[in-house]
Design a protein around this motif. Structure first.
Motif, PDB file in Angstrom:
ATOM      1  N   ASP A   3      -5.925  -4.542   4.058  1.00  0.00           N
ATOM      2  CA  ASP A   3      -6.572  -3.549   3.190  1.00  0.00           C
ATOM      3  C   ASP A   3      -7.673  -2.813   3.947  1.00  0.00           C
ATOM      4  OD1 ASP A   3      -6.935  -2.483   0.374  1.00  0.00           O
ATOM      5  OD2 ASP A   3      -8.958  -3.214   0.781  1.00  0.00           O
ATOM      6  N   GLY A   4      -8.312  -3.493   4.889  1.00  0.00           N
ATOM      7  CA  GLY A   4      -9.371  -2.855   5.652  1.00  0.00           C
ATOM      8  C   GLY A   4      -8.876  -1.751   6.559  1.00  0.00           C
ATOM      9  N   ASP A   5      -7.558  -1.716   6.796  1.00  0.00           N
ATOM     10  CA  ASP A   5      -6.981  -0.658   7.638  1.00  0.00           C
ATOM     11  C   ASP A   5      -6.668   0.606   6.837  1.00  0.00           C
ATOM     12  OD1 ASP A   5      -7.014  -2.220   9.942  1.00  0.00           O
ATOM     13  OD2 ASP A   5      -5.092  -3.150   9.417  1.00  0.00           O
ATOM     14  N   ILE A   6      -6.817   0.535   5.517  1.00  0.00           N
ATOM     15  CA  ILE A   6      -6.452   1.640   4.640  1.00  0.00           C
ATOM     16  C   ILE A   6      -7.680   2.499   4.316  1.00  0.00           C
ATOM     17  CG2 ILE A   6      -5.412   2.300   2.445  1.00  0.00           C
ATOM     18  CD1 ILE A   6      -3.530   0.864   4.360  1.00  0.00           C
ATOM     19  N   ILE A   7      -7.551   3.817   4.458  1.00  0.00           N
ATOM     20  CA  ILE A   7      -8.617   4.744   4.081  1.00  0.00           C
ATOM     21  C   ILE A   7      -8.341   5.203   2.650  1.00  0.00           C
ATOM     22  CG2 ILE A   7      -9.807   6.912   4.614  1.00  0.00           C
ATOM     23  CD1 ILE A   7      -8.826   6.617   7.490  1.00  0.00           C
ATOM     24  N   HIS A   8      -9.006   4.592   1.702  1.00  0.00           N
ATOM     25  CA  HIS A   8      -8.717   4.873   0.300  1.00  0.00           C
ATOM     26  C   HIS A   8      -9.125   6.284  -0.099  1.00  0.00           C
ATOM     27  CE1 HIS A   8      -7.417   0.792  -0.660  1.00  0.00           C
ATOM     28  NE2 HIS A   8      -8.378   0.376   0.159  1.00  0.00           N
ATOM     29  N   GLY A   9     -10.123   6.841   0.575  1.00  0.00           N
ATOM     30  CA  GLY A   9     -10.494   8.223   0.294  1.00  0.00           C
ATOM     31  C   GLY A   9      -9.375   9.193   0.626  1.00  0.00           C
ATOM     32  N   LEU A  10      -8.658   8.907   1.710  1.00  0.00           N
ATOM     33  CA  LEU A  10      -7.530   9.754   2.091  1.00  0.00           C
ATOM     34  C   LEU A  10      -6.417   9.641   1.050  1.00  0.00           C
ATOM     35  CD1 LEU A  10      -6.107  11.610   4.101  1.00  0.00           C
ATOM     36  CD2 LEU A  10      -5.394   9.567   5.377  1.00  0.00           C
ATOM     37  N   ARG A  12      -6.798   9.048  -2.102  1.00  0.00           N
ATOM     38  CA  ARG A  12      -7.202   9.815  -3.281  1.00  0.00           C
ATOM     39  C   ARG A  12      -7.060  11.313  -3.046  1.00  0.00           C
ATOM     40  NH1 ARG A  12     -10.903   5.334  -3.611  1.00  0.00           N
ATOM     41  NH2 ARG A  12     -12.414   6.363  -2.235  1.00  0.00           N
ATOM     42  N   CYS A  46     -13.065  15.234  -4.389  1.00  0.00           N
ATOM     43  CA  CYS A  46     -11.836  15.531  -3.642  1.00  0.00           C
ATOM     44  C   CYS A  46     -11.526  17.024  -3.682  1.00  0.00           C
ATOM     45  CB  CYS A  46     -10.658  14.742  -4.230  1.00  0.00           C
ATOM     46  SG  CYS A  46     -10.697  12.966  -3.918  1.00  0.00           S
TER      47      CYS A  46
END
Length: 251
Positions: A3-10, A12, A46
């Protein structure tokens, strides 16, 4: 993948871009929040970021995507050989049959059009590179699903919104799995008014030089002009020829 490899802002931001479509070309912050499931404040950030980057415009109430968004899709089209290689073949096939021809790839539960040669408009919606349709009820979609391992195809169907668009639509899991087995055995798929009344289509898979299915080719027409029986008898041999000619070019 952690999960730490995922950019959640991207994630969204991309969900905001994807929520715009033909019926929702101009939307307010509230509209976007409702369609994406994001908090209103998150949707606002966003949208304002996309506006700052030139991917959207804002008139004080409504946001609208700009042509700059096409650069995202162009990166894919420029990076894959299928669209530029298949286009001349689509145009030749369209000229030979006097019908519209297309090529598509599988993207999640949808097919994504990557090339098209249109002689006339056969559907109520406008089909062009970048257009999407449900895989389960389209000839190219069934061709691509039939090329997958059965477990993978079943999982995609489970994630699909299996709507009966017409009285002819096969929309039950049992019927679709049976149909995919038939398509896999015969090497082509036909759709008879399942997506839209009056529309028929036929599709074959496109293989690369290694034998892997990398896309699908279809011909679509009005059923009154070109019923499925005519498509199989007259169009399928021409499509098989294109299928064979394209294969060694796709490496």
């Amino acid at each position: 993948m952690r999960d730490g490899d995922i950019i959640h802002g991207l994630i969204r931001g991309l969900s905001v871009i994807e929520c715009f479509d033909e019926e929702h070309a101009r939307m307010s912050i509230t509209d976007v929040a409702l369609r994406t499931g994001l908090e209103r404040a998150t949707a606002r950030r966003c949208l304002l970021t996309l506006t700052h980057l030139g991917y959207a415009t804002y008139d004080g109430k409504f946001f609208q995507l700009t042509p700059r968004v096409l650069k995202l899709g162009h990166s894919y089209l420029a990076g894959t050989p299928l669209p530029r290689l298949i286009q001349p073949f689509l145009e030749q096939l369209s000229a030979a049959t006097s019908e519209s021809t297309s090529a598509a790839v599988l993207d999640g539960t949808d097919i994504l059009y990557v090339a098209r040669a249109s002689t006339r408009r056969v559907m109520s919606i406008n089909l062009a590179p970048g257009a999407r349709l449900p895989a389960y009820c389209t000839s190219m979609g069934r061709t691509l699903l039939a090329a997958l391992p059965s477990e993978e195809a079943h999982a995609i169907l489970q994630r699909s919104n299996l709507i009966a668009y017409t009285s002819h639509t096969r929309s039950s899991m049992t019927d679709l799995l049976t149909e995919l087995a038939v398509v896999a055995a015969q090497g082509f798929a036909v759709i008879d008014q399942e997506l839209e009344l009056g529309l028929c289509s036929i599709a074959v898979p496109l293989h690369n030089a290694s034998g892997h299915v990398v896309g699908a080719l279809n011909i679509g027409a009005q059923s009154a002009r070109s019923p499925t029986s005519r498509m199989i008898a007259q169009f399928l041999p021409l499509m098989r020829k294109v299928q064979a000619e394209v294969r060694p070019l796709l490496r």
